[in-house]
Enzyme design. Sequence first.
Site, PDB file in Angstrom:
ATOM      1  CB  CYS A   2      19.787  56.486  61.482  1.00 47.91           C
ATOM      2  SG  CYS A   2      20.866  55.088  61.840  1.00 47.91           S
ATOM      3  CG  LEU A  46      16.669  49.990  62.188  1.00 43.43           C
ATOM      4  CD1 LEU A  46      15.667  49.505  63.228  1.00 43.43           C
ATOM      5  CD2 LEU A  46      16.057  49.976  60.795  1.00 43.43           C
ATOM      6  N   GLY A  71      21.987  55.386  56.694  1.00 45.41           N
ATOM      7  CA  GLY A  71      22.246  54.515  55.555  1.00 45.41           C
ATOM      8  C   GLY A  71      23.303  53.473  55.855  1.00 45.41           C
ATOM      9  CD  GLU A  72      23.550  49.932  56.945  1.00 43.66           C
ATOM     10  OE1 GLU A  72      24.745  49.786  57.275  1.00 43.66           O
ATOM     11  OE2 GLU A  72      22.609  49.944  57.765  1.00 43.66           O
ATOM     12  CG  ASP A  95      27.769  51.231  58.252  1.00 39.92           C
ATOM     13  OD1 ASP A  95      27.205  50.962  59.325  1.00 39.92           O
ATOM     14  OD2 ASP A  95      27.183  51.796  57.321  1.00 39.92           O
ATOM     15  CB  SER A 330      13.292  46.401  47.283  1.00 35.46           C
ATOM     16  OG  SER A 330      12.525  46.908  46.212  1.00 35.46           O
ATOM     17  N   GLY A 331      13.392  44.709  44.611  1.00 38.43           N
ATOM     18  CA  GLY A 331      13.723  44.678  43.185  1.00 38.43           C
ATOM     19  C   GLY A 331      13.634  46.031  42.511  1.00 38.43           C
TER      20      GLY A 331
END
Length: 501
Positions: A2, A46, A71-72, A95, A330-331
């Site tokens: 967000c 989002l 974030g998460e 969350d 992603s790596g």
Amino acid sequence: MCGIFAMTSHIDKSVMNEVLDSMKHRGPDEGKEVPLEKFHLGHQRLSIIGLEDGIQPIHNQDESKWIVCNGEIYNYPKLKQKLEASDVSFLTESDSESALKIYEQYGVEGIKQLDGMFAFFIADEKNNTFVAARDTLGIKPLYYGIDTDGNYIFSSELKTLYLVTKDVHEFPAGHYYTPETGFVCYRRIESPSITEEKVEEAYTSIIHEQLTNAVEKRLLADVEVGVLLSGGLDSSLIAAIAAKLNKSDKPVKSFCVGSEGSVDLKRARDVAEAIGTEHYEYVYTPDELIEAIPKVIYALESYEPSLVRSALPNYFVSKLASQHVKVILSGEGADELFAGYDYMKKFDTTETLNDEIIRVINTLHNINLQRADRMSMAHSLELRVPFLDLDLIQDALEIPANLKLHTEEQMEKTILRKSFNNMLPEHVLWRKKEEFSEGSGALDILENYANEHINDQEFKQLQKEASIELRSKQEALYFKYFKQYYPEQSIFDTIGKWATA
């Protein structure tokens, strides 16, 4: 993922509309502002978890405390279960609410319990105070400033903050802030005290388990999760683990971009076929790459040449992925954690190598992680980084230097490769590292364009205008665009720099 805004005062409706609009790319699903008695909060969402009821700002039962969060929180199911066992009630399935409840129950000390990538602001109306916090590594961005009346302002991006104040600073990673305490470091990465070394197989087993756990943790979502796949070791491992953990009846989607004939495209196809992902690719032209430079610099909020070079392919692959998924893995972080950079060979003891690894990881917040966040968010896409899981980092720091370092006999990141024997084809597992921009074909295009469009006279003029040394014509070109969007002098303190241009 967000965009957040918080202020210890109020702004006009028209200004708040500009604020929300400036963050809309970070959260196009929903936008909301809440003017409280002592605070003004704004949020663009989002929706990833709690799709139906997770609109922010989120308040507690008596509306005395409110949160805006970006974030998460990956361990929110465990936190929620623990709090509900103590008769704590939740109003949403988001969350982000777990961070608010943790603060309610434990105060600022509770922030240590959060496992995730986050930046949040909690307005505590009842006690006439607030707390702002950012995750340990600064995976999620947060900036702050003070206006001419002494009010605090916080936002996810600099472009938003500049709508309200010219005083801007990066919020330090791993810290929280309250008016009473100032900045407090609540967690930092530290080198472990290693009492005895294990056999190599013990380390490879731990790495395999912890990286698998890290990927599984980051598959938590109420929407589809995809993977970035350049065909190199790091992204291929993440993609292979995600494909193995996939519980859907549909294959995991993978994404790659490059110029015509670039090695990334060929290698990614090869890996995608081997692990069974539903693969998408986009071939950009030299003209498209050049046309994207100003857009990338505006979104990136930096002109650092190494960052811009890698951001351009990231911009295109994020655009491609956003047409199919909302979340991407992603790596990012593997080279830092497993000593993948050639210069690290000079740190030949575990202690000195760990000091360097920790130093580099702690600089990612305004270089690689800033690039990863801004390029994905420019296309309303949430990007997650399993290699920077805190548990994995601590375990990786216990690995002796001789098992990590690149030597004549040992390829870079050998211990990581050995940890996933048989998960990837041999030629992929033991492939030599390349820069993303090199493998994607962007490097030569950008270098040639800069040399053609910045002559020696303009280079000297730009050098005079810059408050720092411009180390190449490519950097001068990016600086020229950057100053058009961000003329304020205060922004230069927020810019992370690589050692070379």
